[in-house]
Motif scaffolding. Sequence first.
Motif, mmCIF file in Angstrom:
data_model
loop_
_atom_site.group_PDB
_atom_site.id
_atom_site.type_symbol
_atom_site.label_atom_id
_atom_site.label_comp_id
_atom_site.label_asym_id
_atom_site.label_seq_id
_atom_site.Cartn_x
_atom_site.Cartn_y
_atom_site.Cartn_z
ATOM 1 N N LEU A 15 -1.411 12.938 -2.060
ATOM 2 C CA LEU A 15 -0.613 12.322 -3.119
ATOM 3 C C LEU A 15 0.335 11.306 -2.493
ATOM 4 O O LEU A 15 0.607 11.375 -1.292
ATOM 5 N N PRO A 16 0.861 10.377 -3.293
ATOM 6 C CA PRO A 16 1.830 9.423 -2.748
ATOM 7 C C PRO A 16 3.036 10.148 -2.143
ATOM 8 O O PRO A 16 3.534 11.126 -2.708
ATOM 9 N N MET A 33 0.841 -1.181 0.000
ATOM 10 C CA MET A 33 0.000 0.000 0.000
ATOM 11 C C MET A 33 0.888 1.247 0.000
ATOM 12 O O MET A 33 1.829 1.352 0.768
ATOM 13 N N THR A 34 0.581 2.180 -0.856
ATOM 14 C CA THR A 34 1.356 3.402 -0.976
ATOM 15 C C THR A 34 0.969 4.389 0.120
ATOM 16 O O THR A 34 -0.210 4.623 0.369
ATOM 17 N N ARG A 35 1.973 4.949 0.742
ATOM 18 C CA ARG A 35 1.758 5.954 1.783
ATOM 19 C C ARG A 35 1.399 7.274 1.113
ATOM 20 O O ARG A 35 2.031 7.679 0.143
ATOM 21 N N THR A 36 0.370 7.951 1.610
ATOM 22 C CA THR A 36 -0.003 9.241 1.041
ATOM 23 C C THR A 36 0.204 10.347 2.072
ATOM 24 O O THR A 36 0.196 10.098 3.275
ATOM 25 N N VAL A 37 0.410 11.547 1.553
ATOM 26 C CA VAL A 37 0.562 12.729 2.403
ATOM 27 C C VAL A 37 -0.277 13.848 1.801
ATOM 28 O O VAL A 37 -0.577 13.837 0.610
ATOM 29 N N HIS A 38 -0.648 14.789 2.641
ATOM 30 C CA HIS A 38 -1.288 15.997 2.122
ATOM 31 C C HIS A 38 -0.144 16.918 1.700
ATOM 32 O O HIS A 38 0.538 17.502 2.539
#
Length: 90
Positions: A14-15, A1-6
């Motif tokens: 987004l990733p 699972m790709t980690r996302t950030v604001h």
Amino acid sequence: MTRTVHCRKYKEELPGLDRPPYPGPKGEDIYNNVSRQAWDEWQKHQTMLINERRLNMMNAEDRKFLQAEMEKFLSGEEYAQAEGYVQPKE
């Protein structure tokens, strides 16, 4: 699972990066608030600035300049451009 950030630059989820790009608080801040896309774009822009402005990374003033430009770039503020550079049309 790709980690996302604001992402601070793009103001959307987004990733994120796989790991902090720097040690310490600055690296953690970038890791937690900057997307992979924004970081990759900064890396390209940084290279252009170093080359076009002939920055010397052994020079403390040049490093300070680049650090300040990174902050501006990643925050979505106006930042220095490479002189004479024209962005290609997509």
